[in-house]
Motif scaffolding. Structure first.
Motif, PDB file in Angstrom:
ATOM      1  N   GLU A 153       1.598   1.574  -2.983  1.00 51.59           N
ATOM      2  CA  GLU A 153       0.849   2.552  -2.491  1.00 51.59           C
ATOM      3  C   GLU A 153       0.328   3.063  -3.544  1.00 51.59           C
ATOM      4  OE1 GLU A 153      -1.133   4.355   0.819  1.00 51.59           O
ATOM      5  OE2 GLU A 153       0.031   2.752   0.924  1.00 51.59           O
ATOM      6  N   VAL A 191      -2.940  -3.690   4.909  1.00 51.19           N
ATOM      7  CA  VAL A 191      -3.923  -3.731   4.156  1.00 51.19           C
ATOM      8  C   VAL A 191      -3.396  -3.275   2.765  1.00 51.19           C
ATOM      9  CG1 VAL A 191      -6.237  -2.763   3.627  1.00 51.19           C
ATOM     10  CG2 VAL A 191      -5.639  -3.400   6.059  1.00 51.19           C
ATOM     11  N   SER A 192      -2.991  -2.133   2.733  1.00 48.83           N
ATOM     12  CA  SER A 192      -2.374  -1.408   1.374  1.00 48.83           C
ATOM     13  C   SER A 192      -1.676  -2.626   0.462  1.00 48.83           C
ATOM     14  CB  SER A 192      -1.507  -0.450   1.779  1.00 48.83           C
ATOM     15  OG  SER A 192      -1.194   0.184   0.346  1.00 48.83           O
ATOM     16  N   SER A 227      -2.738   0.778  -4.761  1.00 48.82           N
ATOM     17  CA  SER A 227      -3.831   0.699  -3.724  1.00 48.82           C
ATOM     18  C   SER A 227      -4.510   2.046  -3.351  1.00 48.82           C
ATOM     19  CB  SER A 227      -3.155   0.328  -2.332  1.00 48.82           C
ATOM     20  OG  SER A 227      -1.970   1.255  -1.883  1.00 48.82           O
ATOM     21  N   ALA A 228      -3.766   3.240  -3.431  1.00 53.20           N
ATOM     22  CA  ALA A 228      -4.198   4.405  -3.251  1.00 53.20           C
ATOM     23  C   ALA A 228      -4.805   5.307  -4.653  1.00 53.20           C
ATOM     24  CB  ALA A 228      -3.218   5.230  -2.095  1.00 53.20           C
ATOM     25  N   ARG A 236      -8.441   7.362   2.042  1.00 51.56           N
ATOM     26  CA  ARG A 236      -7.853   6.165   2.544  1.00 51.56           C
ATOM     27  C   ARG A 236      -8.204   6.134   3.861  1.00 51.56           C
ATOM     28  NH1 ARG A 236      -1.842   7.216   0.145  1.00 51.56           N
ATOM     29  NH2 ARG A 236      -2.701   9.540   0.792  1.00 51.56           N
ATOM     30  N   PRO A 237      -8.338   4.909   4.240  1.00 53.52           N
ATOM     31  CA  PRO A 237      -8.533   4.575   5.725  1.00 53.52           C
ATOM     32  C   PRO A 237      -6.983   5.029   6.780  1.00 53.52           C
ATOM     33  CG  PRO A 237      -9.496   2.959   4.903  1.00 53.52           C
ATOM     34  CD  PRO A 237      -8.733   3.823   3.736  1.00 53.52           C
ATOM     35  N   ARG A 238      -7.274   5.824   7.908  1.00 56.61           N
ATOM     36  CA  ARG A 238      -6.202   6.225   8.281  1.00 56.61           C
ATOM     37  C   ARG A 238      -5.883   5.389   9.633  1.00 56.61           C
ATOM     38  NH1 ARG A 238      -6.314  11.996  10.171  1.00 56.61           N
ATOM     39  NH2 ARG A 238      -7.946  11.274  11.318  1.00 56.61           N
ATOM     40  N   VAL A 269      -2.074   8.400   5.971  1.00 56.64           N
ATOM     41  CA  VAL A 269      -2.367   7.102   6.317  1.00 56.64           C
ATOM     42  C   VAL A 269      -1.473   6.292   7.434  1.00 56.64           C
ATOM     43  CG1 VAL A 269      -3.899   6.376   4.308  1.00 56.64           C
ATOM     44  CG2 VAL A 269      -1.398   6.268   4.166  1.00 56.64           C
ATOM     45  N   GLU A 279     -11.312  10.268   4.747  1.00 61.64           N
ATOM     46  CA  GLU A 279     -11.207   8.969   4.736  1.00 61.64           C
ATOM     47  C   GLU A 279     -11.111   8.294   3.209  1.00 61.64           C
ATOM     48  OE1 GLU A 279     -15.683   9.862   4.321  1.00 61.64           O
ATOM     49  OE2 GLU A 279     -13.800  10.839   4.997  1.00 61.64           O
ATOM     50  N   TRP A 336      -3.672   0.093   8.226  1.00 61.57           N
ATOM     51  CA  TRP A 336      -3.566   0.616   6.745  1.00 61.57           C
ATOM     52  C   TRP A 336      -2.315  -0.058   5.852  1.00 61.57           C
ATOM     53  CZ3 TRP A 336      -5.890   1.457   2.467  1.00 61.57           C
ATOM     54  CH2 TRP A 336      -5.402   1.947   1.298  1.00 61.57           C
TER      55      TRP A 336
END
Length: 451
Positions: free
Chosen positions: A212, A404-405, A215-216, A395-397, A104, A393, A401
């Motif tokens: 992270e 947003v994270s 979020s992830a 997690r959007p790269r 990411v 995707e 990010w």
């Protein structure tokens, strides 16, 4: 899959397929000492994590340093601090020679010019392994971890797939002869029978520490199997969709069968809880397999078993994570070339088996074709299966990010604690995320949605 990420994947796979080195029909063995001779005495600086894959390459480093005369200086940094440490170093023209790039971060690092394309070095036969073989990496990994906008920047290193690690002895005692095939089954059938709060034993642990990990590893992992996603095809929040809400509500229900204080658990706490028999199941990265099999850190022994992550309403969509190693643009030219030699060695087919045996997870396909490797390491077959159709995707790269994270981490944690409702938290994340993307130029043409 939204258009941005689908296009990134397609372009990256095209780049991998068409990028080739001039190689003889039978590549000669690489004389790494000869390639490194002009750079003998060069010192490289890199950030490593305190995880098995890094400890594995550290074990093998003396071999590289003896053969090349190149010294690799590494600093062990907690994951949560790694991006900030690297960004500050790159922004201030610091001393890092090699970038450790999370999937990411690739967009941010590439678009800021902090890392260099592989072909800057790969076309120089004097410093390039004739057996480099980019097609020998799992395409998914080279795409997700090392490629941005159709250009390869880094080579996959410390590669992860989300897997279900479980204590098959605890499951057997509860009357189960196999792991749950679906998330619904895990919650409704397995979790009640595997939880005994009086004995402080729980069915499941989902690492959810704010940052992270929240979020992830917690929030995003709850979306995909249920058919949800962070963004829709227009790059607007999709968190209020029926599918996304179902995934986040599922997480709230599953908390009943998790240890108290789960919102403060990182990877180490979740892995240790399984290792010590406090929880029956965790969904964790393949890289933690050595920790769970080490008798010094785990009581599991033969009770450890590994399976793919359970399937949701949208099918089996396992988490995908990992890193690449890339040459830092700020390094002097001679240092860059020495860094390229190291990166090739660390990710090569030649040391892949030794790396796996030392506790690492290679991104090379060939090593996992070895029957002995399959028989020795229980995680290999479910991991390789997940890499055939994983989702880069997950997690959007995009470069936005990290910002947003932070928003997801804040409100994802508040959801779990009951400080906001799932719907209320989703609205807050969506509004703040769209404000970030608007400021970054994603809605007014300043930044292209298609990379």
């Amino acid at each position: 899959m939204n258009k941005l990420l689908r296009t990134v994947s397609a372009a990256a796979l095209y780049a991998v397929a068409t990028f080739a080195l001039p190689m003889p029909s039978e590549a000669a063995e690489w004389d790494i000492a000869k390639a490194a001779a002009p750079y003998k005495g060069t010192e490289l600086n890199v950030v490593f994590l305190d995880r098995p894959g890094y400890r594995a390459i550290i074990k093998l480093l003396p071999e590289f340093e003896k053969a090349t005369g190149i010294k690799v200086n590494y600093e062990i940094v907690p994951y949560e601090n790694t991006r900030e440490r690297e960004v500050l170093n790159f922004s201030g023209q610091g001393d890092l020679s090699i970038a450790l790039v999370d999937l990411v971060w690739i967009g941010e690092f590439a678009e800021n010019g902090w890392i260099l394309p592989v072909d800057k070095f790969a076309n120089d036969a004097s410093i390039t392994d004739p057996n480099l073989n980019l097609k020998g990496f799992f395409p998914l990994l080279l795409d997700a971890f090392g490629t941005w906008g159709g250009t390869v920047y880094g080579l996959p290193f410390d590669n992860y797939s989300g897997l279900l690690f479980y204590n098959q002895c605890m499951l057997k005692d509860a009357g189960f002869d196999k792991p749950p095939a679906t998330w619904k089954e895990l919650l409704e059938v397995y979790a009640p029978k595997l939880t005994d709060k009086d004995k402080k034993q729980y069915a499941f642990a989902l690492q959810s520490l704010r940052g992270e990990t929240q979020s992830a590893d917690s929030f995003m992992r709850s979306l995909w199997p249920h058919g949800g996603s962070l963004l829709d095809k227009d790059f607007k929040s999709n968190l209020l969709s029926k599918e996304s809400q179902a995934g986040l509500q599922y997480r709230q229900k599953l908390m009943e069968y998790m240890p108290p204080g789960i919102v403060s658990w990182d990877h180490a706490e979740a892995v240790n809880a399984l290792a010590q028999g406090q929880v029956a199941m965790i969904t964790e990265w393949s890289a933690f397999y050595p920790t769970l099999t080490d008798p010094k850190t785990s009581k599991l022994g033969d009770c450890l078993a590994v399976a793919p992550e359970p399937a949701g309403e949208a099918g089996r969509l396992p988490a995908l994570g990992g890193f690449s190693l890339a040459v830092a643009a700020q390094a002097p030219e001679e240092e860059q070339k020495a860094a390229w030699i190291f990166i090739q060695w660390a990710t090569s087919e030649a040391i892949a088996r030794a790396y796996v045996d030392a506790g690492g997870v290679s991104g090379r396909m060939k090593v996992y074709e070895d029957p002995q490797v399959k028989a020795t390491y229980k995680f290999v077959e479910p991991m390789v299966a997940s890499w055939q159709k994983g989702v880069p995707e997950y997690r959007p790269r995009f470069p936005a990010w990290p910002a947003v994270s932070e928003v997801i981490a804040e409100f994802g944690t508040k959801m779990m604690l009951g400080e906001v409702t799932v719907e209320g938290g989703s609205k807050e994340i969506g509004n703040r995320m769209e404000a970030i993307l608007k400021q970054e130029g994603y809605y007014d043409g300043k930044k292209k949605l298609l990379q």
